[in-house]
Design a protein around this motif. Structure first.
Motif, PDB file in Angstrom:
ATOM      1  N   GLN A 115       0.836  -1.207   0.000  1.00 51.72           N
ATOM      2  CA  GLN A 115       0.000   0.000   0.000  1.00 51.72           C
ATOM      3  C   GLN A 115       0.866   1.250   0.000  1.00 51.72           C
ATOM      4  O   GLN A 115       0.631   2.189  -0.744  1.00 51.72           O
ATOM      5  CB  GLN A 115      -0.910   0.036   1.236  1.00 51.72           C
ATOM      6  N   PHE A 141       1.347   4.425  -2.880  1.00 49.56           N
ATOM      7  CA  PHE A 141       1.323   5.878  -2.662  1.00 49.56           C
ATOM      8  C   PHE A 141       2.617   6.507  -3.178  1.00 49.56           C
ATOM      9  O   PHE A 141       2.594   7.531  -3.863  1.00 49.56           O
ATOM     10  CB  PHE A 141       1.191   6.205  -1.166  1.00 49.56           C
ATOM     11  N   GLU A 142       3.744   5.901  -2.819  1.00 49.40           N
ATOM     12  CA  GLU A 142       5.043   6.457  -3.210  1.00 49.40           C
ATOM     13  C   GLU A 142       5.183   6.509  -4.724  1.00 49.40           C
ATOM     14  O   GLU A 142       5.743   7.442  -5.273  1.00 49.40           O
ATOM     15  CB  GLU A 142       6.184   5.642  -2.590  1.00 49.40           C
ATOM     16  N   ILE A 191       3.654  10.405  -3.546  1.00 43.91           N
ATOM     17  CA  ILE A 191       3.215  10.804  -2.202  1.00 43.91           C
ATOM     18  C   ILE A 191       4.208  10.232  -1.182  1.00 43.91           C
ATOM     19  O   ILE A 191       4.560   9.048  -1.260  1.00 43.91           O
ATOM     20  CB  ILE A 191       1.789  10.271  -1.923  1.00 43.91           C
ATOM     21  N   SER A 192       4.668  11.063  -0.238  1.00 45.60           N
ATOM     22  CA  SER A 192       5.690  10.599   0.700  1.00 45.60           C
ATOM     23  C   SER A 192       5.136   9.505   1.602  1.00 45.60           C
ATOM     24  O   SER A 192       3.936   9.414   1.850  1.00 45.60           O
ATOM     25  CB  SER A 192       6.184  11.766   1.552  1.00 45.60           C
ATOM     26  N   ASN A 224       3.104  10.826   4.525  1.00 47.00           N
ATOM     27  CA  ASN A 224       1.731  11.196   4.163  1.00 47.00           C
ATOM     28  C   ASN A 224       0.888   9.969   3.842  1.00 47.00           C
ATOM     29  O   ASN A 224      -0.319   9.953   4.072  1.00 47.00           O
ATOM     30  CB  ASN A 224       1.727  12.141   2.961  1.00 47.00           C
ATOM     31  N   ALA A 225       1.548   8.941   3.317  1.00 44.66           N
ATOM     32  CA  ALA A 225       0.831   7.709   2.996  1.00 44.66           C
ATOM     33  C   ALA A 225       0.317   7.042   4.270  1.00 44.66           C
ATOM     34  O   ALA A 225      -0.855   6.671   4.369  1.00 44.66           O
ATOM     35  CB  ALA A 225       1.742   6.757   2.225  1.00 44.66           C
ATOM     36  N   ALA A 283      -2.487   8.970   5.687  1.00 46.79           N
ATOM     37  CA  ALA A 283      -3.749   8.800   4.946  1.00 46.79           C
ATOM     38  C   ALA A 283      -4.408   7.463   5.281  1.00 46.79           C
ATOM     39  O   ALA A 283      -5.619   7.392   5.502  1.00 46.79           O
ATOM     40  CB  ALA A 283      -3.484   8.898   3.450  1.00 46.79           C
ATOM     41  N   VAL A 284      -3.598   6.410   5.350  1.00 47.96           N
ATOM     42  CA  VAL A 284      -4.172   5.085   5.632  1.00 47.96           C
ATOM     43  C   VAL A 284      -4.740   5.041   7.051  1.00 47.96           C
ATOM     44  O   VAL A 284      -5.859   4.567   7.279  1.00 47.96           O
ATOM     45  CB  VAL A 284      -3.113   3.970   5.424  1.00 47.96           C
TER      46      VAL A 284
END
Lengths: 483, 248
Positions: A432, A436-437, A441-442, A445-446, A449-450
């Motif tokens: 997952q 994101f990466e 997306i860093s 931040n991932a 978000a999760v």
């Protein structure tokens, strides 16, 4: 890949427990040990009325006949209750005329923790009662609250100023012999907060208590009592931190809430006690807490929201007794365990009145070697016709060495009850995060978000600043546990 | 735009890609075909920076920069997009929110301000309309409970939002019925410009009926054994992979 190494180690540095410092203040601490004389000495020290001493002695007598509960899904060596000091207070002048007279070291401690106590500045529209070890050291915004008739003060002060109010309600929600730790608290509690909201009053600000354990071998036993009269509303926040020690400190608090007709109390906690060393599991707080609210008047409501991110061991079940008709109880919880933490937490919803409703949303996140259990009870009495409950208990596992457990208990004594229970287990995976990466997306931040996606329903219950803080806290704690 | 020079790569110490060289210019579409285990997917994963795959030799230059020194996040921000064969499900994270995060990460890295949520919604609606996608893609959680076809369409939506310079679509056609395949392929075609490039990794030639490649490369045992134009793909279709793999 070198960049990633950097960012992870940067975050790791942040991730060390930043509240782990101690404050050097001169304090008055009782010798270790517990007996009836110690209980009497605490009461005397605090110049309490007779009823309070009687309450304590009754609780102590009861405690001596009780055994530590063994049913929670947690494991730790037996606590030696004679090896703890039951009273520690920063030495200060007897009566404080203003905040300026509080020991500057203590003030600095709270400043370091980000708790504004300076009444002059009025930075935040939040009234704060700061409890340092066993004693309340500062309460802000008292005057402003008093203008609308709200009493907000240390419970030791309430015992002097409003003894009849305390006497009327103390122990009515959590009786002295309710459970082992509640009995211990009832015998030896030293301070805590007292709130009384008069009829037809909406509190003009959030009210909060900030707890800090400073001394190594002191137990913290605070007692909170909140009474919300007819047609009134209050939102109450509670935060906790403690220094890092190799030994375990005991925190055994009791919180009692009472709502009259049409009243509502919203109680939010962000708990970040020191959880012990992440690698070895050494040290950390034993958080054995009894929190319970009673919806006494019809149409009243109590809502518990908790974000539990700290403590070596957590044993805590904020509950609601739905006594009045049409009352409702809510429990929103995020419990994160990492390192070697163990949590056994959940709620009890006791439906006694007609048309009572309760909802339970529990989100458990377990990482590393930790164990996270949800334990919840929904009990419906025979007169509680048309009672309804909805429970949702979700678990998220991080890594493959942590565990999640769910223990729901449902007891219904009449046939008009509707009970719904949902449970799900998910996983935050390296795949997952890579997804994101791969979209630029860093990792940080991932994870945020999760996690915030998983905890969405709970976070939206928290006051805004608390929600932001809680989300950051969870992200930091999980940053190095994922992958 | 992309230059792969004598690339060796693998997973867990097993070398799967054994010396691939390939140059891709802007505006071009390259199809990389080959039997199972020939190294197609490993090539894709190394290009997008999957942490489990490591390059053991050779180099990859993207617009002159050494790609192998960049992590997945940096590669994405530099303009590389990977359309996954099996996009992962992320429960609880709203699809539109995710797209906005990704879009903003790009803007921030380019020194621009983050987009206002309402403006983004407008942008997203526009892209979705272009691709002929239903509104439900906004409201649902990221790939959660999506069918195979829905997941692939969602990858193309991400591609539309990120506007990459180089897109690598890994087996985008696998598991799609003919209708879904057409929608996905039409989407990809609409996103083509003369400034971006595309690598299509595929086992079958049917995708190439919809997206016409300029070059076709056949991989076998970790090497490119034959390169040609669209006719090569058709020849493969009729004669099978044995034809090229045994011919060398």
């Amino acid at each position: 890949m070198s960049n990633e190494q950097n960012s992870v180690s940067d975050i790791l540095e942040d991730n060390t427990y930043k509240y782990g410092f101690t404050t050097d203040v001169e304090s008055e601490t009782f010798a270790k040990g517990l007996n009836e004389d110690v209980v009497r000495a605490i009461s005397k020290k605090k110049e309490e009325p007779q009823f309070m001493l009687d309450f304590r002695l009754k609780a102590f007598a009861k405690w001596k006949t009780m055994k530590e509960p063994e049913w929670p899904n947690v494991h730790y060596p037996r606590i030696n209750f004679q090896d703890i000091s039951y009273y520690s207070a920063p030495k200060q002048k007897k009566v404080l005329n203003s905040l300026d007279e509080v020991d500057p070291e203590v003030m600095r401690t709270f400043e370091k923790l980000g708790i504004p106590l300076d009444e002059q500045k009025k930075l935040a529209n939040v009234a704060v009662d700061a409890v340092f070890d066993s004693v309340s050291v500062a309460t802000t915004h008292k005057k402003k609250l008093m203008e609308v008739g709200i009493i907000f003060c240390p419970i030791s002060e309430a015992l002097k100023e409003y003894p009849e109010l305390v006497e009327e309600y103390l122990g009515t929600v959590v009786p002295v012999g309710d459970n082992y730790y509640a009995a211990l608290n009832s015998a030896v509690f030293t301070d805590g907060s007292f709130v009384y909201i008069p009829p037809d009053t909406i509190s003009p600000m959030e009210i909060s208590t900030y707890f800090r354990i400073n001394t190594e071998e002191t137990g913290q036993f605070e007692r909170t009592l909140i009474i919300c009269a007819e047609n009134s509303y209050v939102s109450y926040l509670e935060g906790c931190t403690a220094p890092q020690f190799d030994t375990n400190q005991l925190h055994a608090a009791v919180v009692e809430l009472v709502t009259m007709e049409n009243a509502e109390i919203k109680y939010s906690t962000v708990q970040n006690w020191y959880a012990g060393d992440k690698e070895t599991g050494k040290g950390g707080i034993y958080n054995f807490v009894t929190k319970r609210g009673k919806c006494q008047g019809d149409n009243s409501k109590i809502s518990w929201t908790q974000v539990e991110t700290g403590s070596a061991i957590t044993w805590k079940y904020p509950s609601c007794i739905l006594q009045g008709d049409n009352t409702s109880g809510e429990f929103y919880s995020v419990a994160l365990t990492n390192g070697h933490m163990q949590a056994d937490t959940g709620t009890k919803m006791i439906h006694l009145g007609k048309n009572t409703r309760s909802s339970i949303i529990s989100k458990g996140i377990s990482a590393d070697y930790s164990s996270n259990s949800y334990r919840g009870q929904v009990k419906v009495g025979k007169n509680a016709t048309n009672a309804r409950n909805y429970s949702q208990c979700d678990s998220m596992l991080v890594g493959d060495k942590s565990s999640a457990h769910t223990f729901p208990y449902i007891e219904a004594a009449n046939s008009s009850v509707q009970v719904e229970h949902e449970a799900a287990t998910s996983r935050i995976s390296e795949d997952q995060l890579f997804y994101f990466e791969s979209r630029g997306i860093s990792r940080e931040n991932a994870i945020e978000a999760v996690i915030s996606g998983f905890c969405k329903e709970v976070f939206k219950q928290l006051p805004m600043e608390f929600a932001v803080e809680a989300q950051k806290l969870l992200t930091l704690k999980l940053e190095d546990s994922v992958g | 735009m992309l230059e792969i020079k004598d690339l060796h790569a693998g997973i867990d110490g097993n070398e799967i890609v054994k010396g691939i060289s390939l140059a891709i210019n802007k505006g071009e579409i390259h199809a990389v075909m080959g039997p199972n285990g020939s190294g197609k997917s490993t090539l894709a994963k190394v290009l997008c920076g999957h942490p489990s795959y490591a390059a053991t030799g050779g180099e990859i230059l993207f617009e002159g920069k050494n790609l192998l020194e960049m992590d997945a996040e940096e590669r994405s921000l530099a303009g590389i997009f990977m359309g996954f064969q099996y996009p992962v499900e992320v429960p609880g994270v709203n699809n539109a929110e995710f797209l906005r995060m990704a879009h903003n990460a790009r803007r921030v890295s380019a020194g621009e301000e983050e987009i206002d949520p309402l403006d983004f919604d407008e942008l997203l609606s526009e892209k979705m309309k272009t691709l002929g996608m239903e509104i439900k893609y906004k409201e649902r959680n990221l790939n959660e409970g999506f069918s195979g076809g829905e997941k692939k369409k969602n990858e193309i939506l991400q591609m539309a939002i990120l506007e990459p310079k180089l897109s690598i679509l890994d087996e985008t056609d696998s598991g799609l019925d003919i209708d879904a395949l057409r929608v996905v392929a039409e989407g990809v075609n609409k996103l083509r410009t003369e400034n971006n490039a595309l690598i299509l990794i595929t086992h079958y030639q049917r995708l190439l009926d919809y997206i016409k490649p300029d070059f076709v490369h056949v991989l076998s045992a970790g090497k490119i054994v034959k390169s040609g134009d669209k006719a090569l793909a058709l020849q493969l279709e009729s004669q099978g992979y044995d034809w090229v793999t045994t011919a060398n």
